[in-house]
Design a protein around this motif. Structure first.
Motif, PDB file in Angstrom:
ATOM      1  N   ARG A 234       3.864   2.654  -5.612  1.00  0.00           N
ATOM      2  CA  ARG A 234       3.027   2.414  -6.547  1.00  0.00           C
ATOM      3  C   ARG A 234       3.496   3.546  -7.671  1.00  0.00           C
ATOM      4  O   ARG A 234       3.487   3.075  -8.711  1.00  0.00           O
TER       5      ARG A 234
ATOM      6  N   GLU B 193       0.796  -1.152  -0.022  1.00  0.00           N
ATOM      7  CA  GLU B 193      -0.046   0.070   0.026  1.00  0.00           C
ATOM      8  C   GLU B 193       0.725   1.199  -0.037  1.00  0.00           C
ATOM      9  O   GLU B 193       0.240   2.645  -0.035  1.00  0.00           O
TER      10      GLU B 193
ATOM     11  N   GLU C  48      -1.077  -0.305 -11.002  1.00  0.00           N
ATOM     12  CA  GLU C  48      -1.686  -0.715  -9.796  1.00  0.00           C
ATOM     13  C   GLU C  48      -1.428  -2.363  -9.770  1.00  0.00           C
ATOM     14  O   GLU C  48      -1.653  -2.911 -10.567  1.00  0.00           O
TER      15      GLU C  48
ATOM     16  N   ARG D  16       6.356   2.018  -9.625  1.00  0.00           N
ATOM     17  CA  ARG D  16       5.928   0.905 -10.365  1.00  0.00           C
ATOM     18  C   ARG D  16       5.210   1.435 -11.502  1.00  0.00           C
ATOM     19  O   ARG D  16       5.559   0.929 -12.675  1.00  0.00           O
TER      20      ARG D  16
ATOM     21  N   LYS E  64      -2.226  -8.985  -5.066  1.00  0.00           N
ATOM     22  CA  LYS E  64      -1.670  -8.596  -3.875  1.00  0.00           C
ATOM     23  C   LYS E  64      -1.902  -9.804  -2.779  1.00  0.00           C
ATOM     24  O   LYS E  64      -0.923  -9.894  -2.018  1.00  0.00           O
TER      25      LYS E  64
ATOM     26  N   GLU F 202       2.339   4.377  -1.310  1.00  0.00           N
ATOM     27  CA  GLU F 202       2.118   5.061  -2.299  1.00  0.00           C
ATOM     28  C   GLU F 202       3.396   5.531  -3.259  1.00  0.00           C
ATOM     29  O   GLU F 202       3.356   5.626  -4.514  1.00  0.00           O
TER      30      GLU F 202
END
Length: 295
Positions: A207, A202, A213, A210, A219, A204
């Protein structure tokens, strides 16, 4: 029924014999070196060897002694199942996920949407539940060497920045693999102090790095792979447990607190390991030359 002196006198030899047998009973060949009498020993009492290491400030030796003694306690009590410290680490992992998801939502588009606000309410409830779970497993740590080792290691507010934990985060492509420094400098509210630590799914910052999502299915697969459930204890989980609870790493004898450092990048870790390996090989060659010259 009144006191019968005659009956008491008749029983006295019997009680004297029982007392003599108790006093002269066979003791273990190698009684543990407790400073209190052996028969007064309580499981996990601090022994003289531990006090000596503690007094001398030999942290690595002290924690190693506690680790080995804790393992012996488990073995002696035939507790072969993984101890509750793995459950504690899993609770901490879940708490980090909650805190990092909360941060991601709050740092998102303002003002928050209704869905975002409702999600924060759910996460707040989840954090409370997990904090209760954390305390349950924290209280369930074995009284004695394990608990004392845990208290000492966790007395440092940045215990999670131990080089081995930083390396593990970098290996999972967390923030420690980059120069952002999020794990060290992540801003966490005082009410979320149990959520300190390294990146989760989780995060941020991860994310954004990367650029995509992760699906719920993926996950769950990743979570199951790194879960501290005690059902499968591979070498990684055991190593993470040892450094997270005791601050120890196999074949390392430095003071654990000296291994808490600013997180270098993953490439720096590899460079450092190669330098250490090269240095080790050089010393081996020197030893071989010296040995051959002595012959």
């Amino acid at each position: 029924m009144g006191f019968d002196q005659k009956e008491s006198d008749e029983r006295k030899p019997f009680f004297d014999k029982m007392q003599a047998e108790w006093i002269n009973r066979k003791r273990p060949d190698n009684p543990r070196p407790f400073s209190v009498p052996y028969e007064e020993n309580i499981r996990g009492d601090k022994v003289d060897d531990e006090r000596s290491r503690e007094k001398k400030g030999k942290v690595n030796s002290l924690q190693r002694f506690r680790y080995v003694r804790h393992e012996k306690i488990l073995e002696r009590e035939k507790e072969n199942s993984p101890d509750c410290s793995y459950k504690l680490l899993q609770a901490e992992q879940n708490l980090r996920e909650v805190v990092q998801e909360e941060s991601a939502i709050k740092e998102g588009i303002q003002p928050l949407s209704k869905d975002a606000q409702e999600r924060l309410i759910v996460l707040n409830t989840t954090y409370w539940r997990l904090s209760q779970e954390w305390w349950h497993w924290r209280s369930a740590l074995h009284p004695g060497p394990q608990e004392r080792a845990f208290k000492l290691w966790r007395s440092h507010p940045k215990w999670y920045m131990h080089q081995e934990l930083v390396k593990d985060c970098a290996g999972q492509d967390g923030c420690c693999a980059r120069e952002c420094g999020c794990c060290q400098n992540r801003q966490i509210d005082a009410s979320r102090i149990l959520g300190v630590g390294h990146c989760t799914l989780e995060c941020e910052c991860c994310r954004q790095a990367r650029g995509f999502e992760i699906s719920k299915e993926d996950k769950e697969k990743v979570r199951s792979q790194f879960r501290f459930d005690g059902k499968r204890l591979d070498s990684r989980l055991k190593a993470i447990n040892m450094v997270s609870i005791f601050g120890l790493v196999s074949d390392h004898f430095r003071n654990p607190f000296e291994m808490i450092d600013v997180p270098p990048s993953y490439e720096q870790f590899e460079t450092k390991e190669k330098e250490q390996e090269a240095s080790h090989l050089i010393w081996r060659e020197v030893e071989m030359v010296e040995t051959s010259s002595w012959r």
